[in-house]
Enzyme design. Sequence first.
Site, PDB file in Angstrom:
ATOM      1  N   LYS A  11       0.837  -1.218   0.000  1.00 41.08           N
ATOM      2  CA  LYS A  11       0.000   0.000   0.000  1.00 41.08           C
ATOM      3  C   LYS A  11       0.864   1.256   0.000  1.00 41.08           C
ATOM      4  CE  LYS A  11      -1.771   1.554   4.043  1.00 41.08           C
ATOM      5  NZ  LYS A  11      -1.572   2.951   4.450  1.00 41.08           N
ATOM      6  N   ASN A  12       1.840   1.309   0.910  1.00 40.04           N
ATOM      7  CA  ASN A  12       2.594   2.550   1.079  1.00 40.04           C
ATOM      8  C   ASN A  12       3.644   2.778  -0.007  1.00 40.04           C
ATOM      9  OD1 ASN A  12       0.967   3.156   3.183  1.00 40.04           O
ATOM     10  ND2 ASN A  12       2.434   2.603   4.794  1.00 40.04           N
ATOM     11  N   CYS A 108      -5.714  13.012  12.741  1.00 46.75           N
ATOM     12  CA  CYS A 108      -6.190  11.684  12.375  1.00 46.75           C
ATOM     13  C   CYS A 108      -6.233  10.828  13.633  1.00 46.75           C
ATOM     14  CB  CYS A 108      -5.320  11.135  11.253  1.00 46.75           C
ATOM     15  SG  CYS A 108      -4.460   9.635  11.523  1.00 46.75           S
ATOM     16  N   ARG A 113      -0.372  14.588  13.096  1.00 47.40           N
ATOM     17  CA  ARG A 113       0.188  14.406  11.766  1.00 47.40           C
ATOM     18  C   ARG A 113       0.193  15.667  10.893  1.00 47.40           C
ATOM     19  NH1 ARG A 113      -1.919   8.729   9.485  1.00 47.40           N
ATOM     20  NH2 ARG A 113      -0.001   8.845   8.321  1.00 47.40           N
ATOM     21  N   GLN A 117       6.694  19.858   7.386  1.00 46.47           N
ATOM     22  CA  GLN A 117       7.980  19.545   6.736  1.00 46.47           C
ATOM     23  C   GLN A 117       7.842  19.497   5.210  1.00 46.47           C
ATOM     24  OE1 GLN A 117      10.979  19.273   8.548  1.00 46.47           O
ATOM     25  NE2 GLN A 117       9.563  20.061  10.091  1.00 46.47           N
ATOM     26  N   ASP A 296       3.840   0.571  12.260  1.00 48.30           N
ATOM     27  CA  ASP A 296       2.714  -0.123  11.619  1.00 48.30           C
ATOM     28  C   ASP A 296       2.610  -1.588  12.036  1.00 48.30           C
ATOM     29  OD1 ASP A 296       2.155   2.241  10.357  1.00 48.30           O
ATOM     30  OD2 ASP A 296       3.010   1.671   8.421  1.00 48.30           O
ATOM     31  N   ARG A 388      -8.812  -0.598   4.082  1.00 49.77           N
ATOM     32  CA  ARG A 388      -7.946   0.482   3.588  1.00 49.77           C
ATOM     33  C   ARG A 388      -6.566  -0.057   3.256  1.00 49.77           C
ATOM     34  NH1 ARG A 388      -7.912   5.936   6.805  1.00 49.77           N
ATOM     35  NH2 ARG A 388      -6.467   6.231   5.084  1.00 49.77           N
TER      36      ARG A 388
HETATM   37  N1  EPU Z   1       5.406  14.764  11.102  1.00 48.97           N
HETATM   38  C1  EPU Z   1       5.467  16.108  11.394  1.00 48.97           C
HETATM   39  N2  EPU Z   1       5.533  16.998  10.342  1.00 48.97           N
HETATM   40  C2  EPU Z   1       5.512  16.600   9.053  1.00 48.97           C
HETATM   41  C3  EPU Z   1       5.456  15.233   8.764  1.00 48.97           C
HETATM   42  C4  EPU Z   1       5.416  14.319   9.809  1.00 48.97           C
HETATM   43  O1  EPU Z   1       5.468  16.502  12.576  1.00 48.97           O
HETATM   44  O2  EPU Z   1       5.551  17.464   8.162  1.00 48.97           O
HETATM   45  C5  EPU Z   1       5.403  13.766  12.206  1.00 48.97           C
HETATM   46  C6  EPU Z   1       4.113  12.949  12.241  1.00 48.97           C
HETATM   47  O3  EPU Z   1       3.076  13.618  12.917  1.00 48.97           O
HETATM   48  C7  EPU Z   1       4.574  11.682  12.932  1.00 48.97           C
HETATM   49  C8  EPU Z   1       6.024  11.526  12.442  1.00 48.97           C
HETATM   50  O4  EPU Z   1       6.408  12.816  11.974  1.00 48.97           O
HETATM   51  O5  EPU Z   1       4.559  11.861  14.307  1.00 48.97           O
HETATM   52  C9  EPU Z   1       6.229  10.533  11.326  1.00 48.97           C
HETATM   53  O6  EPU Z   1       5.259  10.711  10.322  1.00 48.97           O
HETATM   54  P1  EPU Z   1       5.501  10.397   8.787  1.00 48.97           P
HETATM   55  O7  EPU Z   1       5.385  11.671   8.032  1.00 48.97           O
HETATM   56  O8  EPU Z   1       6.712   9.587   8.592  1.00 48.97           O
HETATM   57  O9  EPU Z   1       4.217   9.506   8.453  1.00 48.97           O
HETATM   58  P2  EPU Z   1       3.455   9.516   7.086  1.00 48.97           P
HETATM   59  O10 EPU Z   1       4.390   9.741   5.995  1.00 48.97           O
HETATM   60  O11 EPU Z   1       2.239  10.380   7.196  1.00 48.97           O
HETATM   61  C10 EPU Z   1       3.767   6.971   6.548  1.00 48.97           C
HETATM   62  C11 EPU Z   1       2.869   5.799   6.309  1.00 48.97           C
HETATM   63  C12 EPU Z   1       2.205   5.394   7.617  1.00 48.97           C
HETATM   64  C13 EPU Z   1       3.314   5.034   8.615  1.00 48.97           C
HETATM   65  C14 EPU Z   1       4.264   6.227   8.788  1.00 48.97           C
HETATM   66  C15 EPU Z   1       5.431   5.936   9.687  1.00 48.97           C
HETATM   67  C16 EPU Z   1       2.216   6.143   4.005  1.00 48.97           C
HETATM   68  C17 EPU Z   1       1.154   6.462   3.018  1.00 48.97           C
HETATM   69  N3  EPU Z   1       1.877   6.168   5.304  1.00 48.97           N
HETATM   70  O12 EPU Z   1       2.928   8.015   7.042  1.00 48.97           O
HETATM   71  O13 EPU Z   1       1.415   4.255   7.351  1.00 48.97           O
HETATM   72  O14 EPU Z   1       2.750   4.709   9.850  1.00 48.97           O
HETATM   73  O15 EPU Z   1       4.763   6.630   7.494  1.00 48.97           O
HETATM   74  O16 EPU Z   1       6.160   4.858   9.224  1.00 48.97           O
HETATM   75  O17 EPU Z   1       3.336   5.842   3.626  1.00 48.97           O
HETATM   76  C18 EPU Z   1      -0.270   2.672   7.801  1.00 48.97           C
HETATM   77  O18 EPU Z   1       0.036   2.115   6.732  1.00 48.97           O
HETATM   78  O19 EPU Z   1      -1.045   2.155   8.658  1.00 48.97           O
HETATM   79  C19 EPU Z   1       0.265   4.004   8.084  1.00 48.97           C
HETATM   80  C20 EPU Z   1      -0.261   4.829   8.978  1.00 48.97           C
END
Ligand code: EPU
Length: 410
Positions: A11-12, A108, A113, A117, A296, A388
């Site tokens: 998925k990711n 969420c 989230r 960045q 995850d 999902r």
């Molecule tokens: N964060 C910030 N600012 C930003 C971006 C992130 O503060 O601009 C924080 C987030 O709030 C969180 C941490 O940084 O506390 C890490 O978040 P990240 O951005 O890495 O998560 P994401 O990219 O939104 C992806 C996966 C998630 C997975 C996370 C962590 C996808 C589509 N989603 O989310 O997948 O948990 O990385 O590995 O790639 C899942 O599949 O169940 C899922 C939630």
Amino acid sequence: MEGETQVSGAKNAALPLLAASLLAEGEHTFRNVPDLLDVATMLKVLRTMGCHADRLPGGERRLCKVQVSIVTPEAPYELVKTMRASVLVLGPLVARHGRARVSLPGGCAIGARPIDQHLKGLRALGAEIEITGGYVEARAKRLRGTTIAFDLITVTGTENLMMAATLAEGRTLLENAAREPEVEELARVLNKMGARISGAGSDRISIEGVADLHPVDHSILPDRIEAGTLLVAAAITGGNVLVRGAQPQHLDAVIQKLRQAGCEITSETNGLRCKGPTVIQSADVQTTEYPGFPTDMQAQLMVLMSIANGTAVISENIFENRFMHVPELDRMGADITIQGNSAVVKGVKRLSGAPVMATDLRASASLILAGLRADGRTDIHRVYHLDRGYEHLEKKLRPLGANIRRIKEK
Ligand code: EPU
């Protein structure tokens, strides 16, 4: 549980790859695309912009064709609110179309989230960004390469900026980048499209901008989190299951914990085999960015620890609210207490089936795992969260011996 099962496409990885198609005019072909609600949402996002984006019907449903034509460079609130990964279209749109209007995702179930960045990086690349009416409005004639150091490690943030930088003028350096296999996969595909990216998989990614990219034909890598979940299903039932397609190199931290718990994990030519122990041993877990133990997989491992011999401390270091499965597991007889960002899991002898409520994707999977092991019947409500990110999980578990079926919610 006994037998063999097959992991679906990740998925990711599928979500950023579909978004990346916006970087090149023409027809893209994606294979091994998992049949998931989130993928359907991303296809809808692309269609809303004017692209033709769909699965081929019939036996070819895992094949997706995306014909890119951008009429409205916009991801509306109605779609972004159902899937925050829709924000992945922001980088590609600004880079190739020069403007984008993307709804700002709200909080969420698992945490706040923010996407600060992503926005900081796009600004550094020269985009003008405004937030109006709950939308991010971004504009740029042509992005300019620069050095961007992330304040924290973000997976989709790294992906968004890597995509944006492919078409920027000059060289971009991403520092403190995410190292997840899905980031590496995206770089591989962008390079197939003509991009010049090196270093993906490390925390420093270098992107030499090019004038344009061309469409791609790519088969998506297997889902390491689905694979891990299936391994836990074998472990928790004292079973013996071959998870075909599971990539050992992407599951190091998970394999290590399963071995600590007493499982026998062996690498076979086409996947990973897990033999569950008679008695599961407790093991502490700290979630961290890749290559550490994935957030995850936290809920799934917690279920395993809930029936282990001993006490395990599971700390969640990525998301601030990812313990919503705990009260539900406690209703099934688990003994778990939350202390700050840690859960103290005292192993119990048995779990008992109960009606429970799924709150998010991985929590749903953990409740199914608990139900496999619990005495009696477990009814899981709001199971739509599962669809999902898991492709027909019940259909994969049933042939392995699980007594599981989907019933309509009243
Ligand atoms: N964060 C910030 N600012 C930003 C971006 C992130 O503060 O601009 C924080 C987030 O709030 C969180 C941490 O940084 O506390 C890490 O978040 P990240 O951005 O890495 O998560 P994401 O990219 O939104 C992806 C996966 C998630 C997975 C996370 C962590 C996808 C589509 N989603 O989310 O997948 O948990 O990385 O590995 O790639 C899942 O599949 O169940 C899922 C939630």
